[in-house]
Design a protein around this motif. Structure first.
Motif, PDB file in Angstrom:
ATOM      1  N   ASN A  19       0.871  -1.143   0.032  1.00  0.00           N
ATOM      2  CA  ASN A  19      -0.067  -0.126  -0.017  1.00  0.00           C
ATOM      3  C   ASN A  19       0.838   1.112   0.180  1.00  0.00           C
ATOM      4  O   ASN A  19       0.351   2.261   0.127  1.00  0.00           O
ATOM      5  CB  ASN A  19      -0.982   0.029   1.186  1.00  0.00           C
ATOM      6  CG  ASN A  19      -2.030  -1.006   1.392  1.00  0.00           C
ATOM      7  OD1 ASN A  19      -2.299  -1.433  -0.108  1.00  0.00           O
ATOM      8  ND2 ASN A  19      -2.247  -1.675   2.196  1.00  0.00           N
ATOM      9  N   GLN A  20       2.416   1.241  -0.066  1.00  0.00           N
ATOM     10  CA  GLN A  20       3.150   2.051  -0.047  1.00  0.00           C
ATOM     11  C   GLN A  20       3.130   2.993  -1.452  1.00  0.00           C
ATOM     12  O   GLN A  20       2.706   2.391  -2.298  1.00  0.00           O
ATOM     13  CB  GLN A  20       4.606   1.773   0.366  1.00  0.00           C
ATOM     14  CG  GLN A  20       4.688   1.186   1.776  1.00  0.00           C
ATOM     15  CD  GLN A  20       5.962   0.763   1.981  1.00  0.00           C
ATOM     16  OE1 GLN A  20       6.276  -0.185   1.498  1.00  0.00           O
ATOM     17  NE2 GLN A  20       6.955   1.650   2.819  1.00  0.00           N
ATOM     18  N   THR A  21       3.356   4.296  -1.479  1.00  0.00           N
ATOM     19  CA  THR A  21       3.286   4.759  -2.805  1.00  0.00           C
ATOM     20  C   THR A  21       4.827   4.522  -3.370  1.00  0.00           C
ATOM     21  O   THR A  21       5.546   4.135  -2.810  1.00  0.00           O
ATOM     22  CB  THR A  21       3.234   6.507  -2.673  1.00  0.00           C
ATOM     23  OG1 THR A  21       4.367   7.021  -2.023  1.00  0.00           O
ATOM     24  CG2 THR A  21       1.901   6.811  -1.818  1.00  0.00           C
ATOM     25  N   SER A  22       4.755   4.995  -4.799  1.00  0.00           N
ATOM     26  CA  SER A  22       5.989   4.630  -5.289  1.00  0.00           C
ATOM     27  C   SER A  22       7.104   5.483  -4.836  1.00  0.00           C
ATOM     28  O   SER A  22       8.180   5.140  -4.970  1.00  0.00           O
ATOM     29  CB  SER A  22       5.715   4.780  -6.966  1.00  0.00           C
ATOM     30  OG  SER A  22       5.413   6.092  -7.199  1.00  0.00           O
ATOM     31  N   GLU A  23       6.529   6.793  -4.418  1.00  0.00           N
ATOM     32  CA  GLU A  23       7.605   7.737  -4.080  1.00  0.00           C
ATOM     33  C   GLU A  23       8.149   7.224  -2.627  1.00  0.00           C
ATOM     34  O   GLU A  23       9.511   7.289  -2.493  1.00  0.00           O
ATOM     35  CB  GLU A  23       7.083   9.107  -3.516  1.00  0.00           C
ATOM     36  CG  GLU A  23       6.766   9.957  -5.091  1.00  0.00           C
ATOM     37  CD  GLU A  23       5.505   9.419  -5.719  1.00  0.00           C
ATOM     38  OE1 GLU A  23       4.555   8.846  -4.816  1.00  0.00           O
ATOM     39  OE2 GLU A  23       5.308   9.657  -6.885  1.00  0.00           O
ATOM     40  N   GLU A  24       7.359   6.595  -1.748  1.00  0.00           N
ATOM     41  CA  GLU A  24       7.943   5.940  -0.639  1.00  0.00           C
ATOM     42  C   GLU A  24       9.051   4.738  -0.793  1.00  0.00           C
ATOM     43  O   GLU A  24       9.928   4.582  -0.121  1.00  0.00           O
ATOM     44  CB  GLU A  24       6.818   5.610   0.161  1.00  0.00           C
ATOM     45  CG  GLU A  24       5.975   6.710   0.936  1.00  0.00           C
ATOM     46  CD  GLU A  24       4.606   6.176   1.558  1.00  0.00           C
ATOM     47  OE1 GLU A  24       4.282   7.063   2.409  1.00  0.00           O
ATOM     48  OE2 GLU A  24       4.185   4.933   1.126  1.00  0.00           O
ATOM     49  N   VAL A  25       8.552   4.126  -1.796  1.00  0.00           N
ATOM     50  CA  VAL A  25       9.367   2.767  -2.162  1.00  0.00           C
ATOM     51  C   VAL A  25      10.541   3.163  -2.753  1.00  0.00           C
ATOM     52  O   VAL A  25      11.962   2.879  -2.384  1.00  0.00           O
ATOM     53  CB  VAL A  25       8.550   1.947  -3.126  1.00  0.00           C
ATOM     54  CG1 VAL A  25       9.688   0.668  -3.572  1.00  0.00           C
ATOM     55  CG2 VAL A  25       7.250   1.212  -2.104  1.00  0.00           C
ATOM     56  N   GLU A  26      10.586   4.419  -3.514  1.00  0.00           N
ATOM     57  CA  GLU A  26      11.943   4.768  -4.231  1.00  0.00           C
ATOM     58  C   GLU A  26      12.899   5.378  -3.095  1.00  0.00           C
ATOM     59  O   GLU A  26      14.107   5.211  -3.272  1.00  0.00           O
ATOM     60  CB  GLU A  26      11.332   5.731  -5.194  1.00  0.00           C
ATOM     61  CG  GLU A  26      10.891   5.262  -6.544  1.00  0.00           C
ATOM     62  CD  GLU A  26      10.425   6.309  -7.455  1.00  0.00           C
ATOM     63  OE1 GLU A  26      11.572   7.306  -7.766  1.00  0.00           O
ATOM     64  OE2 GLU A  26       9.636   6.297  -8.368  1.00  0.00           O
TER      65      GLU A  26
END
Length: 74
Positions: A19-26
């Motif tokens: 459920n994390q955003t792509s920005e958080e994962v990056e």
């Protein structure tokens, strides 16, 4: 979001839904690679996945796709 992580010297990739955003994962991947730390992600069932930053081969981010039914287009 669907996340696939390739691990060095491993034939299989690690795949999870988060459920994390792509920005958080990056940001988490960049921090793990920069500091030679540990990549920590949480999947959609609140389980944590830990991967050593030095062993990451690649990270693929994408939207989840629905399962296909059938054998082709008619």
């Amino acid at each position: 979001m669907e996340i696939k992580i390739g691990i060095q010297h491993s034939a299989r990739e690690l795949s999870l839904e988060s459920n994390q955003t792509s920005e958080e994962v990056e940001a988490a991947v960049a921090a793990a690679l920069k500091d030679d730390g540990v990549l920590t992600l949480t999947d959609d069932k609140d389980r944590k996945v830990l991967v050593p930053g030095s062993k990451i081969a690649y990270v693929e981010l994408g939207e989840p796709t629905g399962r296909r039914v059938g054998f082709g287009t008619i």
